[in-house]
Scaffold this motif. Structure first.
Motif, mmCIF file in Angstrom:
data_model
loop_
_atom_site.group_PDB
_atom_site.id
_atom_site.type_symbol
_atom_site.label_atom_id
_atom_site.label_comp_id
_atom_site.label_asym_id
_atom_site.label_seq_id
_atom_site.Cartn_x
_atom_site.Cartn_y
_atom_site.Cartn_z
ATOM 1 N N PRO A 95 9.411 -17.563 8.249
ATOM 2 C CA PRO A 95 8.944 -18.870 7.805
ATOM 3 C C PRO A 95 7.489 -18.754 7.356
ATOM 4 O O PRO A 95 6.743 -17.913 7.864
ATOM 5 C CB PRO A 95 9.056 -19.744 9.050
ATOM 6 N N GLN A 96 7.071 -19.581 6.428
ATOM 7 C CA GLN A 96 5.681 -19.661 5.996
ATOM 8 C C GLN A 96 5.247 -18.526 5.072
ATOM 9 O O GLN A 96 4.147 -18.546 4.556
ATOM 10 C CB GLN A 96 4.679 -19.680 7.189
ATOM 11 N N THR A 97 6.059 -17.528 4.921
ATOM 12 C CA THR A 97 5.618 -16.453 4.034
ATOM 13 C C THR A 97 6.560 -16.353 2.855
ATOM 14 O O THR A 97 7.755 -16.605 2.968
ATOM 15 C CB THR A 97 5.585 -15.090 4.751
ATOM 16 N N PRO A 98 6.008 -16.000 1.699
ATOM 17 C CA PRO A 98 6.851 -15.938 0.504
ATOM 18 C C PRO A 98 7.849 -14.794 0.586
ATOM 19 O O PRO A 98 7.649 -13.817 1.304
ATOM 20 C CB PRO A 98 5.849 -15.716 -0.627
ATOM 21 N N GLU A 99 8.905 -14.943 -0.199
ATOM 22 C CA GLU A 99 10.003 -13.973 -0.170
ATOM 23 C C GLU A 99 9.573 -12.553 -0.484
ATOM 24 O O GLU A 99 10.103 -11.594 0.045
ATOM 25 C CB GLU A 99 11.060 -14.378 -1.212
ATOM 26 N N TRP A 100 8.608 -12.447 -1.396
ATOM 27 C CA TRP A 100 8.266 -11.118 -1.889
ATOM 28 C C TRP A 100 7.375 -10.334 -0.943
ATOM 29 O O TRP A 100 7.134 -9.152 -1.131
ATOM 30 C CB TRP A 100 7.567 -11.222 -3.248
ATOM 31 N N LEU A 101 6.892 -10.994 0.126
ATOM 32 C CA LEU A 101 5.826 -10.384 0.915
ATOM 33 C C LEU A 101 6.176 -8.988 1.435
ATOM 34 O O LEU A 101 5.435 -8.037 1.265
ATOM 35 C CB LEU A 101 5.441 -11.305 2.079
ATOM 36 N N HIS A 102 7.325 -8.871 2.050
ATOM 37 C CA HIS A 102 7.615 -7.603 2.727
ATOM 38 C C HIS A 102 8.072 -6.505 1.786
ATOM 39 O O HIS A 102 7.911 -5.327 2.095
ATOM 40 C CB HIS A 102 8.614 -7.834 3.856
ATOM 41 N N SER A 103 8.595 -6.897 0.658
ATOM 42 C CA SER A 103 9.059 -5.858 -0.268
ATOM 43 C C SER A 103 7.894 -5.143 -0.925
ATOM 44 O O SER A 103 8.034 -4.032 -1.434
ATOM 45 C CB SER A 103 9.969 -6.465 -1.342
ATOM 46 N N LEU A 104 6.709 -5.767 -0.903
ATOM 47 C CA LEU A 104 5.608 -5.207 -1.670
ATOM 48 C C LEU A 104 4.904 -4.047 -0.998
ATOM 49 O O LEU A 104 4.201 -3.299 -1.637
ATOM 50 C CB LEU A 104 4.580 -6.294 -1.995
ATOM 51 N N SER A 105 5.035 -3.932 0.297
ATOM 52 C CA SER A 105 4.286 -2.862 0.951
ATOM 53 C C SER A 105 5.198 -1.851 1.647
ATOM 54 O O SER A 105 4.768 -1.043 2.433
ATOM 55 C CB SER A 105 3.282 -3.445 1.952
ATOM 56 N N ARG A 106 6.485 -1.898 1.318
ATOM 57 C CA ARG A 106 7.435 -0.961 1.905
ATOM 58 C C ARG A 106 7.410 0.356 1.139
ATOM 59 O O ARG A 106 7.439 0.381 -0.076
ATOM 60 C CB ARG A 106 8.839 -1.600 1.838
ATOM 61 N N ASP A 107 7.351 1.452 1.818
ATOM 62 C CA ASP A 107 7.298 2.770 1.174
ATOM 63 C C ASP A 107 8.706 3.352 1.060
ATOM 64 O O ASP A 107 9.680 2.766 1.530
ATOM 65 C CB ASP A 107 6.377 3.696 1.993
ATOM 66 N N LEU A 108 8.758 4.507 0.445
ATOM 67 C CA LEU A 108 10.008 5.241 0.266
ATOM 68 C C LEU A 108 10.766 5.443 1.581
ATOM 69 O O LEU A 108 10.186 5.737 2.608
ATOM 70 C CB LEU A 108 9.625 6.609 -0.303
ATOM 71 N N ASP A 109 12.071 5.303 1.500
ATOM 72 C CA ASP A 109 12.919 5.503 2.680
ATOM 73 C C ASP A 109 13.537 6.896 2.636
ATOM 74 O O ASP A 109 14.335 7.200 1.746
ATOM 75 C CB ASP A 109 14.017 4.436 2.668
ATOM 76 N N PRO A 110 13.207 7.772 3.577
ATOM 77 C CA PRO A 110 13.745 9.133 3.565
ATOM 78 C C PRO A 110 15.277 9.174 3.602
ATOM 79 O O PRO A 110 15.888 10.076 3.026
ATOM 80 C CB PRO A 110 13.165 9.768 4.831
ATOM 81 N N ALA A 111 15.886 8.189 4.231
ATOM 82 C CA ALA A 111 17.351 8.179 4.308
ATOM 83 C C ALA A 111 17.983 8.027 2.932
ATOM 84 O O ALA A 111 19.070 8.539 2.655
ATOM 85 C CB ALA A 111 17.812 7.039 5.228
ATOM 86 N N LEU A 112 17.265 7.346 2.076
ATOM 87 C CA LEU A 112 17.746 7.157 0.720
ATOM 88 C C LEU A 112 17.809 8.500 -0.005
ATOM 89 O O LEU A 112 18.797 8.831 -0.678
ATOM 90 C CB LEU A 112 16.774 6.212 0.003
ATOM 91 N N LEU A 113 16.765 9.280 0.172
ATOM 92 C CA LEU A 113 16.720 10.608 -0.430
ATOM 93 C C LEU A 113 17.873 11.464 0.100
ATOM 94 O O LEU A 113 18.574 12.126 -0.668
ATOM 95 C CB LEU A 113 15.411 11.307 -0.057
ATOM 96 N N GLU A 114 18.025 11.430 1.396
ATOM 97 C CA GLU A 114 19.066 12.209 2.062
ATOM 98 C C GLU A 114 20.441 11.867 1.493
ATOM 99 O O GLU A 114 21.238 12.744 1.150
ATOM 100 C CB GLU A 114 19.025 11.861 3.565
ATOM 101 N N ASP A 115 20.661 10.575 1.371
ATOM 102 C CA ASP A 115 21.935 10.092 0.856
ATOM 103 C C ASP A 115 22.162 10.607 -0.563
ATOM 104 O O ASP A 115 23.244 11.096 -0.913
ATOM 105 C CB ASP A 115 21.906 8.553 0.885
#
Lengths: 688, 688
Positions: free
Chosen positions: A37-57
């Motif tokens: 609540p109180q925070t815009p939708e985009w907030l958390h997507s902007l500072s998330r770094d690469l996910d190693p599991a994605l690479l693995e996959d």
């Protein structure tokens, strides 16, 4: 492998060379969004770094067998630019990228009108020996021998030197080594009058077109080019030692190629080859042979060279592996196959025309910064079947795009992710190339391996990235799995640009099981995903500083005495490099600090990424080399000098030693200093 | 006023022309930060838009009296480039920007080595009438008459044509109107042999240097230039009608100036004029007079022109307000002041040298995106006291920087705000120019007013912004308060570049009370703050589309018939313009949507701002005009054609009508189409 050197596509420029450009935005985060609540939708997507599991996959999903099947599909038929086989590949690729399960977000074509050169199918080119009475004592083979059925395909184009003019000049034959300026000068020093002669030259040492351009300056009227088994076959020259019994080039194999020193469409330099574009008159084209030129196989070359007259014999460095002592000519020896009065005739029936062709582009849209792009590309057209050049790269790219496309469709990759890279600069070495699945020798193919660690060098003008790095200043990277140069002296893989570069050749001698291809796909995908998904771009700018310092050391060692004599100081260059290195170190420190912040501001991250992304642009100067089409990158431009230093400076120095124009040396030094100062200012923090 | 056209500074390029560049980042928000648990500090500052109260506060604090005092300080002494008076201003400005109460965040100098031209103080230049026996019948005045004591200052430089070569050519005098090519051609058509003649020309119609460059092509050996009272004084020519009795130029006034067609340091084209920079040999300089040239006042010009021989008289358009009928010459009439055999001698003792000088730069750091800059600039050097040109602009800038500096120091502006604008494109008209304090007639100065609404035109090469817009493609704006052209026909304010452009002149005749200066300061500050502080840049890209369409209409009307005849179609140009207009409308719509979002993502805002900011760059082509130093802006480059359309196309068309080179027309059309297509792609949304 991806990025094999090919010249044909340069002339197609934007039309074909980037046939498989995939463009998409940098994705800074891709997970399901956590709502607060109180925070815009985009907030958390902007500072998330690469996910190693994605690479693995991604790594796990790349399949060698699929790459092999791609290669088979791509190289089943000859697909020279704008031919039917090439057009069919447009459809093949569009179909893959529009696949409902594994396709990309979109795929499209972009049409161009490109200037091409073809041999006349009715009148085969040839190199003949003509006796004094006019009758023919010898004629070169029309094309390669049929060894594995592939060579009998009716769409195999007969060997020719693309862009060489038609004509049938005749003259005494001379052997001119590699056709360099120094080679022709040497012949003149030997007392040979080159006027009216035909020169036979071997591939290597000079650009294809240069052999004829140089020769014409000395009065040579026609040029023959062949591949010496000493340069490409480790000396093996017999039918039983070569393909299909090994990876070596058979005696009838002929390297085709674009005889063109520039890249980009020849009639529309600097502009897209569109219908509306102004085209220069053909007589203003530079960088192509001014005289008829024809390539032949070494079986035929042996007949010509081994019968040459002339004393003394050619010096040791000019000798090859044809199985005889090479003489220089002019003309044939008295006791040989041909009467001494015989001449050689080069018969060329090439014609030039403008054809329509398309780039194919596929796209995965970025979800966070969809206006930032990572590009991955390869050219589509081949000379014949083109299994290695270029289809090995395309086969890998299609597998990468399949896996990424599938991941996007399945929702793992949120709202799309960047698909494919191709263009990244050498600085990647520290930042990014140690993906853990990418390493090791590959024993199945004795001559091919990926040396760990990567062998890294600067990007020349040798492949599809040329216009991106040299003209546009886009950070670029070329990943290739190549052979172990300690085990062979081959200049390039032996079947290059011949009718023997087939799927059978590739699966038998280059990469049985396609595990090397798989490794390249994993490496490339790894780099690609990191570039697209990392919060901060994985580029290490300090590497550039090291390169500049090395170049400076070479320049100082070689030039300083003469420069001092002409009142030109290298001190400002050294100062500029020091400034660059300090700026690079400072940026690295700021990046390290930013990484430690729990919630870095997206605009602070953006600022640093802009510095990393724009660094390469700072090295451009479109006015630095007015004679060299497109070359604008002051550090990486082509050079004639053999010294590994700043190309404009090195060439100006060489010229000044001849013509005394030291002002031009000072000008080129100024250009280097200015771009390095500019580059340093890109990396420096904003003024306080 | 800010941005008065001056030529001198062009030659100084980066050295002096941007003498007062203030640089700072775009501030997207500036309030105290509202802390909320769970959200990062930067969250709320990123989506805050411009605060109208801030603008209001700025406007209220701008004081006319302080601008007047600034102007008095700046113009108290002559301050020609690199002289003592000029160096003193460096210190004055640094002191203001380092003031503890009202200074900026930082201020610094940047040194350059610039190539200048000066008259010899020991040997005054002159224009003389020499009789057959060698004795002098007339000599021009050395400098202006001392009318208000300012003219007696020992640092007043005597009139000269900067960069004209030394020499003392002698010949029969001809009157060559404005020294255009067509003027000399007309004289030849009248049967006049121009070889060995001295041409007297009036200012206007052609660039200063062109009068001599053109004349030399016809054999003219020396050029005299004067200001005709018909062009600048509404015909007033007597001492009692002119300054100090009015704003008109006194009979002894002489316009000095840089006789140089290019901008930037003449010896270092395209490179910074630093110590390490290569300098071209002086004989490779182009765009300056090849023959001695000297400006004189109209009192002296009258003596020469009103005694000319020649029949018929000069045509009506060539007549001026010297008070006689102008004849063409050659030589003097029988019944006049001088023997018919007398000749005119132009004595020039100019010398050229490289001097050191500094840019002064002040900075207010941006708090949110400190790597995005808004620049405000003016040149510092004048010809004499330079009250209007350039000090009026500097006086305004110092007041703007004082108010902003004070607001920063007092913490109202958080962490700094952008200081000063200067460079913004014409599109600002809809977005930004209607600040409500900026309007209205100003009755105190009958000839000066700010017409409501602003009069807007494209930016030529006429002032300090030239290298920014033409070479770098940085969106630029020039704000000037100028006179009402319905009340005077003056080509420019009459004291321009003379010893009468003084503080007394400015306060008495240009802007009593300095309220016009105040209005300019408010306008400029208004635009500046909006550019720096607005969440989305206040630039309306649709205006550009309108301009392109107008240019297209002019081109179609004038060229279509001939182009069709030569198989060149304008349809692709029209298609490109349509694409641009659609893209601009689409961007405007996306901006409108973004404005309605409560919490737009800062990266979505950044994306749109990049499109707005980078649009201008898309119009650059550094290879479009190889003959024109620095000009790279395809839409705004200088042109010779009188048609208000694409400059390269218009000039190529004119040339083709003469020389039949229609290929060059097609090439220039291609260049225009390509940049418009590029520009459209900048504005378009990212591919889906």
């Amino acid at each position: 492998m991806a990025g094999c050197g090919v010249r044909w596509q340069y002339i197609l420029g934007a039309a074909l060379s980037g046939a498989l450009l995939l463009t998409a935005g940098i994705l800074l985060g891709h997970y399901a969004i956590y709502k607060e609540p109180q925070t815009p939708e985009w907030l958390h997507s902007l500072s998330r770094d690469l996910d190693p599991a994605l690479l693995e996959d991604f790594m796990n999903q790349v399949e060698a067998a699929r790459i092999g099947q791609n290669l088979k599909d791509l190289s089943s038929k000859p697909h020279m630019a704008t031919t039917k086989g090439d057009e069919e590949l447009v459809q093949l690729i569009l179909k893959a990228w529009r696949d409902p399960q594994t396709g990309l977000d979109s795929a499209m074509e972009g049409q161009y009108e490109v200037f091409l050169s073809f041999p006349d199918p009715e009148k085969p080119n040839s190199v003949a020996v003509v006796m004094e009475n006019g009758s023919q004592a010898f004629i070169s083979q029309e094309t390669e021998k049929n060894l594995t059925a592939d060579q009998a395909d009716r769409d195999v184009v007969k060997p020719y030197a693309a862009y060489a003019p038609p004509g049938n000049p005749k003259g005494k034959l001379v052997y001119a080594n590699q056709g360099k300026m120094s080679d022709y000068e040497y012949l003149v020093q030997q007392g040979i009058d080159l006027n009216g002669t035909i020169a036979i030259t071997r591939y290597g040492g000079a650009g294809r077109a240069d052999k004829a351009i140089n020769g014409a300056k000395f009065g040579v009227v026609g040029v023959v080019v062949y591949t010496d088994p000493g340069d490409i076959n480790d000396g093996k020259a017999s039918a039983t030692e070569t393909y299909p019994y090994s990876w070596y080039l058979p005696p009838s194999g002929v390297e085709r190629g674009s005889y063109n020193s520039h890249f980009g469409d020849l009639l529309t330099p600097y502009y897209p080859a569109k219908g509306f574009t102004y085209r220069i008159p053909e007589d203003q084209i530079t960088g192509i042979p001014p005289i008829p030129t024809q390539p032949i196989g070494f079986e035929d070359a042996k007949t010509l060279i081994c019968n040459l007259a002339g004393n003394p014999v050619a010096e040791a460095a000019w000798q090859g592996a044809l199985g005889c002592v090479y003489h220089l000519g002019p003309g044939f020896r008295q006791d040989g196959l041909f009467p001494n009065s015989s001449e050689v005739q080069v018969n060329v029936h090439n014609y030039r025309r403008i054809n329509t062709s398309s780039n194919v582009m596929g796209l995965i849209r970025g979800s966070v910064e969809p206006d930032r792009y990572v590009l991955y590309g390869n050219h589509r057209d081949s000379w014949v079947h083109g299994a290695i050049d270029p289809s090995s790269g395309t086969a890998v790219m299609l597998e990468i795009s399949r896996v990424l496309g599938k991941m996007v469709k399945e929702g793992k990759l949120r709202a799309g992710c960047v698909c494919v890279f191709y263009f990244l600069w050498w600085g990647v070495k520290h930042g990014n190339s140690r993906g853990r699945s990418v390493s090791g020798q590959k024993d199945a193919s004795p001559t091919y391996c990926l040396p760990p660690p990567f062998s890294l060098g600067s990007l020349g003008a040798g492949s599809d990235y040329a216009s991106f790095i040299h003209y546009l200043g886009i950070t670029s990277m070329d990943i290739a799995y190549t052979y172990d140069r300690s085990k062979t002296s081959a200049r390039i893989y032996p079947a290059y640009h011949t009718a023997f570069d087939t799927f059978h050749y590739a699966e038998t001698f280059i990469d049985p099981g396609f595990t090397s291809h798989q490794t390249v796909a994993r490496t490339a995908g790894n780099v690609l995903i990191r570039l697209a998904d990392a919060l901060i771009l994985p580029l290490n700018v300090s590497d550039y500083g090291e390169t500049l310092q090395q170049m400076y050391s070479v320049a100082r060692e070689a030039f300083q005495a003469d420069l001092t004599h002409h009142n030109i100081s290298l001190d400002p260059l050294w100062a500029a490099i020091n400034r660059f290195q300090a700026a690079a170190a400072g940026l690295n420190q700021r990046i390290a600090n930013l990484r430690e912040e729990a919630n870095p501001s997206p605009l602070d991250v953006r600022m640093v990424n802009d510095q990393l992304m724009l660094l390469e642009r700072a090295f451009l100067n479109p006015r630095a080399f007015p004679e060299k089409y497109y070359y604008s990158h002051v550090i990486m431009a082509s050079r004639s000098s053999s010294l590994a230093t700043f190309p404009g400076l090195a060439d100006a120095y060489d010229n000044a030693k001849e013509d005394g124009l030291w002002g031009e040396v000072h000008k080129q030094l100024t250009i280097v200093i200015q771009v390095i100062e500019n580059a340093a200012s890109i990396l420096e923090p904003v003024a306080e």
